[in-house]
Structure formats: C-alpha cells, structure tokens
Design a protein around this motif. Structure first.
Motif, PDB file in Angstrom:
ATOM      1  N   LYS A 114      11.185 -12.640  44.331  1.00 12.23           N
ATOM      2  CA  LYS A 114      10.965 -11.678  43.252  1.00 12.23           C
ATOM      3  C   LYS A 114       9.472 -11.356  43.203  1.00 12.23           C
ATOM      4  O   LYS A 114       8.820 -11.484  42.181  1.00 12.23           O
ATOM      5  CB  LYS A 114      11.437 -12.252  41.914  1.00 12.23           C
ATOM      6  CG  LYS A 114      12.891 -12.723  41.905  1.00 12.23           C
ATOM      7  CD  LYS A 114      13.246 -13.285  40.556  1.00 12.23           C
ATOM      8  CE  LYS A 114      14.659 -13.840  40.530  1.00 12.23           C
ATOM      9  NZ  LYS A 114      14.816 -14.998  41.407  1.00 12.23           N
ATOM     10  N   SER A 115       8.924 -10.960  44.344  1.00 13.21           N
ATOM     11  CA  SER A 115       7.474 -10.797  44.476  1.00 13.21           C
ATOM     12  C   SER A 115       6.975  -9.562  43.735  1.00 13.21           C
ATOM     13  O   SER A 115       6.549  -8.592  44.331  1.00 13.21           O
ATOM     14  CB  SER A 115       7.080 -10.727  45.945  1.00 13.21           C
ATOM     15  OG  SER A 115       7.831  -9.733  46.608  1.00 13.21           O
ATOM     16  N   SER A 116       7.072  -9.610  42.423  1.00 14.55           N
ATOM     17  CA  SER A 116       6.596  -8.509  41.588  1.00 14.55           C
ATOM     18  C   SER A 116       5.448  -8.973  40.705  1.00 14.55           C
ATOM     19  O   SER A 116       5.231  -8.443  39.630  1.00 14.55           O
ATOM     20  CB  SER A 116       7.745  -7.984  40.716  1.00 14.55           C
ATOM     21  OG  SER A 116       8.265  -9.028  39.912  1.00 14.55           O
ATOM     22  N   GLY A 117       4.745  -9.998  41.170  1.00 14.99           N
ATOM     23  CA  GLY A 117       3.657 -10.545  40.378  1.00 14.99           C
ATOM     24  C   GLY A 117       2.346  -9.830  40.610  1.00 14.99           C
ATOM     25  O   GLY A 117       2.308  -8.669  41.018  1.00 14.99           O
ATOM     26  N   GLU A 118       1.262 -10.539  40.387  1.00 13.67           N
ATOM     27  CA  GLU A 118      -0.069  -9.966  40.476  1.00 13.67           C
ATOM     28  C   GLU A 118      -0.842 -10.592  41.625  1.00 13.67           C
ATOM     29  O   GLU A 118      -0.416 -11.574  42.233  1.00 13.67           O
ATOM     30  CB  GLU A 118      -0.821 -10.207  39.161  1.00 13.67           C
ATOM     31  CG  GLU A 118      -0.094  -9.691  37.923  1.00 13.67           C
ATOM     32  CD  GLU A 118      -0.769 -10.134  36.635  1.00 13.67           C
ATOM     33  OE1 GLU A 118      -1.645 -11.035  36.715  1.00 13.67           O
ATOM     34  OE2 GLU A 118      -0.436  -9.605  35.577  1.00 13.67           O
ATOM     35  N   ASP A 120      -4.355 -12.291  42.000  1.00 15.92           N
ATOM     36  CA  ASP A 120      -5.529 -12.796  41.295  1.00 15.92           C
ATOM     37  C   ASP A 120      -6.750 -12.626  42.202  1.00 15.92           C
ATOM     38  O   ASP A 120      -6.841 -13.264  43.252  1.00 15.92           O
ATOM     39  CB  ASP A 120      -5.332 -14.274  40.957  1.00 15.92           C
ATOM     40  CG  ASP A 120      -6.454 -14.835  40.084  1.00 15.92           C
ATOM     41  OD1 ASP A 120      -7.545 -14.249  40.068  1.00 15.92           O
ATOM     42  OD2 ASP A 120      -6.225 -15.878  39.440  1.00 15.92           O
ATOM     43  N   TYR A 182       1.435 -14.135  45.833  1.00 10.33           N
ATOM     44  CA  TYR A 182       1.178 -13.427  44.585  1.00 10.33           C
ATOM     45  C   TYR A 182       1.072 -14.454  43.470  1.00 10.33           C
ATOM     46  O   TYR A 182       1.403 -15.632  43.661  1.00 10.33           O
ATOM     47  CB  TYR A 182       2.269 -12.380  44.280  1.00 10.33           C
ATOM     48  CG  TYR A 182       3.641 -12.943  43.994  1.00 10.33           C
ATOM     49  CD1 TYR A 182       4.073 -13.179  42.687  1.00 10.33           C
ATOM     50  CD2 TYR A 182       4.524 -13.217  45.035  1.00 10.33           C
ATOM     51  CE1 TYR A 182       5.336 -13.683  42.422  1.00 10.33           C
ATOM     52  CE2 TYR A 182       5.792 -13.711  44.785  1.00 10.33           C
ATOM     53  CZ  TYR A 182       6.193 -13.941  43.484  1.00 10.33           C
ATOM     54  OH  TYR A 182       7.445 -14.444  43.224  1.00 10.33           O
ATOM     55  N   THR A 183       0.578 -14.041  42.339  1.00  6.14           N
ATOM     56  CA  THR A 183       0.443 -14.937  41.197  1.00  6.14           C
ATOM     57  C   THR A 183       1.205 -14.383  40.003  1.00  6.14           C
ATOM     58  O   THR A 183       1.420 -13.167  39.888  1.00  6.14           O
ATOM     59  CB  THR A 183      -1.036 -15.130  40.805  1.00  6.14           C
ATOM     60  OG1 THR A 183      -1.627 -13.849  40.537  1.00  6.14           O
ATOM     61  CG2 THR A 183      -1.805 -15.791  41.932  1.00  6.14           C
ATOM     62  N   LYS A 184       1.611 -15.287  39.132  1.00  2.39           N
ATOM     63  CA  LYS A 184       2.290 -14.905  37.894  1.00  2.39           C
ATOM     64  C   LYS A 184       1.966 -15.975  36.870  1.00  2.39           C
ATOM     65  O   LYS A 184       2.430 -17.109  36.979  1.00  2.39           O
ATOM     66  CB  LYS A 184       3.795 -14.782  38.113  1.00  2.39           C
ATOM     67  CG  LYS A 184       4.553 -14.245  36.902  1.00  2.39           C
ATOM     68  CD  LYS A 184       6.041 -14.135  37.203  1.00  2.39           C
ATOM     69  CE  LYS A 184       6.311 -13.073  38.262  1.00  2.39           C
ATOM     70  NZ  LYS A 184       7.771 -12.896  38.483  1.00  2.39           N
ATOM     71  N   GLY A 185       1.130 -15.623  35.903  1.00  3.02           N
ATOM     72  CA  GLY A 185       0.699 -16.615  34.933  1.00  3.02           C
ATOM     73  C   GLY A 185      -0.152 -17.680  35.607  1.00  3.02           C
ATOM     74  O   GLY A 185      -1.126 -17.376  36.289  1.00  3.02           O
ATOM     75  N   TYR A 189       2.506 -18.138  44.069  1.00  6.31           N
ATOM     76  CA  TYR A 189       3.731 -18.074  44.858  1.00  6.31           C
ATOM     77  C   TYR A 189       3.416 -17.807  46.329  1.00  6.31           C
ATOM     78  O   TYR A 189       2.564 -16.963  46.650  1.00  6.31           O
ATOM     79  CB  TYR A 189       4.653 -16.964  44.344  1.00  6.31           C
ATOM     80  CG  TYR A 189       5.310 -17.268  43.026  1.00  6.31           C
ATOM     81  CD1 TYR A 189       6.600 -17.772  42.969  1.00  6.31           C
ATOM     82  CD2 TYR A 189       4.631 -17.045  41.820  1.00  6.31           C
ATOM     83  CE1 TYR A 189       7.211 -18.052  41.748  1.00  6.31           C
ATOM     84  CE2 TYR A 189       5.236 -17.325  40.601  1.00  6.31           C
ATOM     85  CZ  TYR A 189       6.530 -17.823  40.569  1.00  6.31           C
ATOM     86  OH  TYR A 189       7.126 -18.099  39.372  1.00  6.31           O
ATOM     87  N   SER A 200       6.638 -21.922  44.536  1.00  2.40           N
ATOM     88  CA  SER A 200       5.479 -21.811  43.660  1.00  2.40           C
ATOM     89  C   SER A 200       4.778 -23.145  43.479  1.00  2.40           C
ATOM     90  O   SER A 200       5.361 -24.216  43.674  1.00  2.40           O
ATOM     91  CB  SER A 200       5.895 -21.273  42.287  1.00  2.40           C
ATOM     92  OG  SER A 200       6.740 -22.196  41.625  1.00  2.40           O
TER      93      SER A 200
END
Length: 226
Positions: A114-118, A120, A182-185, A189, A200
């Motif tokens: 679900k690589s819809s993160g950010e 950093d 990618y990152t999320k919070g 990941y 993660s």
C-alpha cells in the motif's frame, strides 16, 4: 524452537527473500531424496546449504564459498516465512537470525503493498551501519552494511567492509539489492520489488543518525555517509 509440521520438508522448498535493517537475504531451496539442498545469499555473500529434515524443522551446514568455512544452522518455516539460525563458532558461538518471506506467497494472501505514504527528506542519502560480532576479550569480526535512500522512492543496500581474524572483504556495491521505500508516521516501509509486499520498521532521524527499531532488543543506528 521449531513447530511441528504435517508434511515435513515441503514448506522449505522454493525461493525466499527478505530485507531488514539493511541486511538483505535470499534462499533457493529444494528437497533431494529427503535432504534439503540449495543456496543462501546474505548481503551478496553466497553459501551452499546442505541439511536434514524432520517434523520439527531443518538442520545442517552452510558452506561459505568465499572463505571455505562451514557453519551450522537450524531452520523453520512459519506462515511462509523462512527463519534460519546460523552459528559462528569463531565468534563465541554467536547466532545470526535470518528472516525471509516465500516469493509469490503474498499474492495468494493478497498482501500487496500500500505504498501511498510519504518520502521523508531527512532520510534521503547514504547511510552505514557497523556491527561488531564477538568481543568480550576474544576475537571479533566487524561487518558494515550500507543503504542509499533516493528522492524518487527507490533504495539500495549492499555489503560494506567486513574484517575479522584471517578474513577481509572490501565494500562491494556491485552486489547491491534494490527496492522501494516510503514513510508513514513513525514507520519506514521497504517494498519488495519481486512480490510488491512491504515490511515496516520504526524509525527516527536526527543529527546523531538514523535509528531503526523493531522492538526494545532490536535497534540499529545508521550513520550518514552522504
């Protein structure tokens, strides 16, 4: 440490791959006349696996093609995850734990990324982790691992300098493993390019370095190189 299996050995067959804290590993295993055979690669270093099988798991040896040394291992497969425990006698029987996921297993379970993160920006660059195995008055080995995080969401990891009693390996970027990130919070990941699955780890980054943590006993600090 191993759980019982109803069909001993079959779960070990196939291709496995994993990456955690900058250490990439893969395995290609098959059963031959009731014995387990194959190749295990960790950070570009190849070893030939020869093992036995019973209803509790597998055990045998890994022959390092570069150094000619043999190491004992024990292994298990749980929910399509291969776990190998490798013992290094020259380092006071230090045990290394390798974790790898079976390729294509995630597709049947619909575990897609679900690589819809950010991205950093503080992580972008090249980082190095140094691990010292052994010590406490005895002989020790130093292993370096390097990772590069790019702005386009791709990343690479490769083995750095490794040295110990009678052994030396130079940094080898030609054996780099690639993927996406990618990152999320507070989570970082890593996306497996072969299966699309992601894994993660908790992370934090500051002037002291990049900390990756999967628990209180599993922390690694990476120092910025570039």
């Amino acid at each position: 440490m191993c759980n019982n299996k109803s069909t001993p050995g079959e779960e070990f067959e196939g291709r496995f791959k994993g990456s955690s804290d900058g250490i990439s590993a893969s395995a290609n295993l098959e059963l031959r006349e009731g014995r387990l055979r194959g190749t295990v690669i960790m950070n570009g270093q190849s070893a030939e696996l020869q093992g036995k099988i019973d209803d509790k798991g597998s055990w045998g040896t890994l022959h390092d093609a570069a150094t000619g040394k043999e190491y004992k291992y024990e292994g298990e497969v749980m929910d399509d995850e291969l776990i190998l425990y490798v013992t290094f006698p020259e380092l006071n029987d230090r045990e290394l734990k390798l974790r790898m996921q079976k390729e294509n297993a995630g597709r049947s379970k619909e575990k897609k990324s679900k690589s819809s993160g950010e991205i950093d920006p503080d992580i972008i660059g090249v980082w190095k982790h140094t691990e010292i195995l052994g010590g406490n008055g005895g002989e020790s080995m130093t292993n370096e691992s390097l990772m590069e995080f790019r702005e386009d969401g791709t990343c690479s990891s490769w083995p750095g300098v490794s040295s110990g009693p009678g052994y030396f390996r130079e940094e080898d970027k030609s054996n780099a493993s690639t993927g996406r990130w990618y990152t999320k919070g507070e989570l970082l990941y890593f996306v497996d390019p072969a299966t699309g699955e992601d894994a993660s780890t908790n992370y934090s980054v500051n002037e002291n370095g990049l900390l990756m943590s999967n628990g209180s006993a599993d922390k690694k600090i990476w120092q910025r190189v570039q």
